[in-house]
Design an enzyme around this catalytic site. Structure first.
Site, PDB file in Angstrom:
ATOM      1  CB  CYS A 100       2.423 -10.007   0.187  1.00  0.00           C
ATOM      2  SG  CYS A 100       1.340  -9.845   0.502  1.00  0.00           S
ATOM      3  CB  CYS A 104      -4.823 -12.181   4.103  1.00  0.00           C
ATOM      4  SG  CYS A 104      -3.527 -13.242   3.147  1.00  0.00           S
ATOM      5  CB  THR A 191      -1.292  -5.392   0.595  1.00  0.00           C
ATOM      6  OG1 THR A 191      -0.766  -4.568   1.833  1.00  0.00           O
ATOM      7  CG2 THR A 191      -0.991  -6.805   0.020  1.00  0.00           C
ATOM      8  CD  GLU A 257       1.489  -3.014   0.052  1.00  0.00           C
ATOM      9  OE1 GLU A 257       0.694  -2.913   0.447  1.00  0.00           O
ATOM     10  OE2 GLU A 257       2.131  -4.424   0.792  1.00  0.00           O
ATOM     11  CG  HIS A 292      -4.151  -7.744   8.320  1.00  0.00           C
ATOM     12  ND1 HIS A 292      -4.081  -8.127   7.639  1.00  0.00           N
ATOM     13  CD2 HIS A 292      -3.061  -7.326   7.753  1.00  0.00           C
ATOM     14  CE1 HIS A 292      -3.536  -8.640   5.950  1.00  0.00           C
ATOM     15  NE2 HIS A 292      -2.856  -7.755   6.506  1.00  0.00           N
ATOM     16  CE1 TYR A 296      -0.039  -9.827   7.478  1.00  0.00           C
ATOM     17  CE2 TYR A 296       1.654  -7.763   8.786  1.00  0.00           C
ATOM     18  CZ  TYR A 296       0.671  -8.174   8.062  1.00  0.00           C
ATOM     19  OH  TYR A 296      -0.154  -7.300   7.127  1.00  0.00           O
ATOM     20  CB  CYS A 299       0.968 -14.660   5.085  1.00  0.00           C
ATOM     21  SG  CYS A 299       1.696 -13.246   5.456  1.00  0.00           S
ATOM     22  CD  GLU A 447       2.376  -6.631   4.325  1.00  0.00           C
ATOM     23  OE1 GLU A 447       2.784  -7.262   3.229  1.00  0.00           O
ATOM     24  OE2 GLU A 447       1.320  -6.158   3.912  1.00  0.00           O
TER      25      GLU A 447
END
Ligand code: SF4
Ligand code: FE
Length: 482
Positions: A100, A104, A191, A257, A292, A296, A299, A447
């Site tokens: 990650c 974003c 994050t 995190e 978001h 995903y 990413c 996640e």
């Protein structure tokens, strides 16, 4: 204009002087801490990509606010092509970092706040939109990282924010002053928080009348007074402290995190973008989550590419590359990965312009995208584990590899296909381990399940968006039923 390089970005984070409670100690100089350093390197990659000749065209874009060239990670999407390019960029970053890269959330928050403030102003006569434009223009021009903070602790899930025994379990306004507000509460699962210059705080759910103090959205510098950071643990995280890159799996990059506490933090008026307009809080949650959920589809796919590559490489090293069942498993992994990507691209291609002028994804398809992401990386991880073999869970440490007595045995007995270097084979094993069961699995698996909301949140949105009645009407029409 200042498009920072990765190193300039790291220096700018250092200058903030952030401190965190990390493994029992209040720790400063975080960018140099071995637990944190891989995560800041991953963010730095998003800066370096704007300077590499081959990736520049994708990562650089012109700001519609200032007209200056900016990093796409701060862009307000102006077309469906922009939305697609975001997903393509995220896949690329996943390819490069295998983790990650954390940047974003601010981008997704900005695009949501931009349109919601516009609509809120039209209804309530507020001036949030211009404030946000001014604020975001600075973020673009200074090329900053912004953490998007949404998830509250939530306490008793059966109770509303105002009915909690402790009202701070949802971040709220505790004092109103002529020039701003004072807020208290916490945000979980943040994050890249300690790699961020700024934080945009948003409500976590649709607030109702009587919950005005919880319907608050604002921006605050990460080093503002009253903010406390508590670093989140990850599986096998202390391997990063042992100095053995091989055992870490991903030698350069990692995620981060953080639990963040806001202890009576003052927010000046010009940094407030929603303040008690409860009917716009739900809209903000919905839009941020949808952006978001689109993310995903980029990413996680990028990281999936690395996992597929690692599975194929370990099969080659093990001498089973040509076995038909192995090839079929690799094809299955590719199929699942590209299905997620197809959803990320599709929700972008079917996007539309908001009243404020920026572009928003197709809500239904973005939720379908994320619902697939709650499942497919787990299947990819299962298949990679199957292909890699049991050594994935039993391999000796790099320290033993260096031992004069047992090291030669490890080298002798971990030999596989002819010509394969044993240490290279161990490296690939450790990278797979990192993603399916180690520090990398926090972002790749947990996640994927809970980030941007758990599966049930997507199911609720899918049910809401799918217009089931129109499908029933199709049947009635075909069968001539009234
Ligand atoms: Fe970006 Fe993915 Fe990390 Fe979220 S999980 S911040 S979308 S890289
Ligand atoms: Fe996330």
């Amino acid at each position: 204009m200042s498009l920072k390089t990765g190193d300039e970005y790291v220096e700018s984070i250092k200058s903030l002087g952030l401190k965190a409670n990390l493994m029992g100690q209040k720790t400063g100089n975080l960018p140099e801490n071995p637990l944190v350093e891989p995560s800041i390197r991953a963010v730095a990659a998003t800066y370096d990509c704007a300077h590499h000749a081959e990736t520049k065209p994708l990562f650089r874009v012109r700001s519609t606010i200032s007209g200056e060239e900016i990093n796409r990670f701060t862009h307000l999407h102006q077309s469906t092509e922009d939305l697609m390019n975001k997903v393509i960029m995220q896949r690329y970053c996943g390819n490069v970092t295998a983790c990650c890269f954390q940047r974003c959330v601010g981008l997704d928050a900005a695009n949501a706040v931009f349109s919601v403030t516009y609509e809120c102003d039209r209804e309530h006569g507020t001036d949030y939109h211009q404030r946000f434009r001014d604020y975001w223009s600075r973020i673009q021009l200074e090329d900053l990282v912004v953490d998007g903070a949404m998830t509250d602790p939530k306490g008793d899930r059966g109770k509303r924010p105002k009915d909690q025994t402790d009202p701070d379990l949802f971040l709220r306004v505790v004092e109103r002053k002529p020039d701003g507000v004072v807020v208290r509460g916490a945000k979980f699962h943040q994050t890249g928080m300690l790699n961020s210059h700024e934080i945009i705080v948003m409500p976590t759910l649709n607030m109702r009348s009587g919950e005005e103090d919880w319907a608050i959205c604002f921006a605050i510098p990460a080093n503002a007074q009253g903010i406390r950071f508590i670093y989140g643990r990850q599986t096998s995280d202390t391997r990063k402290l042992e100095g053995l890159k091989l055992d870490v799996g991903n030698p350069t990059f990692g995620g981060q995190e953080v639990m963040t506490v806001f202890e009576d933090v003052f927010v000046p008026e010009e940094r407030i973008f929603l303040n008690g307009e409860v009917n716009h809080s739900g809209l903000l949650v919905e839009r941020f989550a949808a952006y978001h959920r689109q993310s995903y589809g980029g990413c996680k796919v990028g990281v999936g590419d690395v996992l597929i590559g690692a599975a194929a490489l370990i099969a080659r090293m093990n001498g089973v590359e040509k076995a038909s069942h192995i090839r079929d498993k690799i094809v299955e992994m590719i199929h699942l990965n590209e299905t997620m990507y197809a959803c990320g691209i599709a929700c972008s291609a079917r996007g539309h312009q908001t009243l404020a002028g920026n572009y928003e994804i197709d809500m239904l398809l973005a939720n379908v995208c994320k619902l697939n992401v709650t499942r497919f990386p787990y299947e990819l991880a299962r298949l990679a584990t199957d292909i890699a073999g049991g050594l994935l869970g039993t391999m000796p440490s790099a320290k033993d590899l260096e031992d004069d007595v047992v090291g030669p045995y490890i080298k002798k007995y971990l030999a596989a296909a002819d010509g394969v270097d044993v240490v290279d084979r161990m490296k690939v094993m450790r990278l797979i381990e990192n993603l399916v069961a180690g520090a990398g699995s926090v972002a790749y698996l947990i996640e994927s399940m809970h980030g941007a909301g758990p599966p049930m949140a997507q199911r609720i949105m899918i049910a809401r968006q799918a217009d089931l009645e129109s499908k029933i009407n199709l049947v009635k029409e075909i069968l001539k039923i009234d």
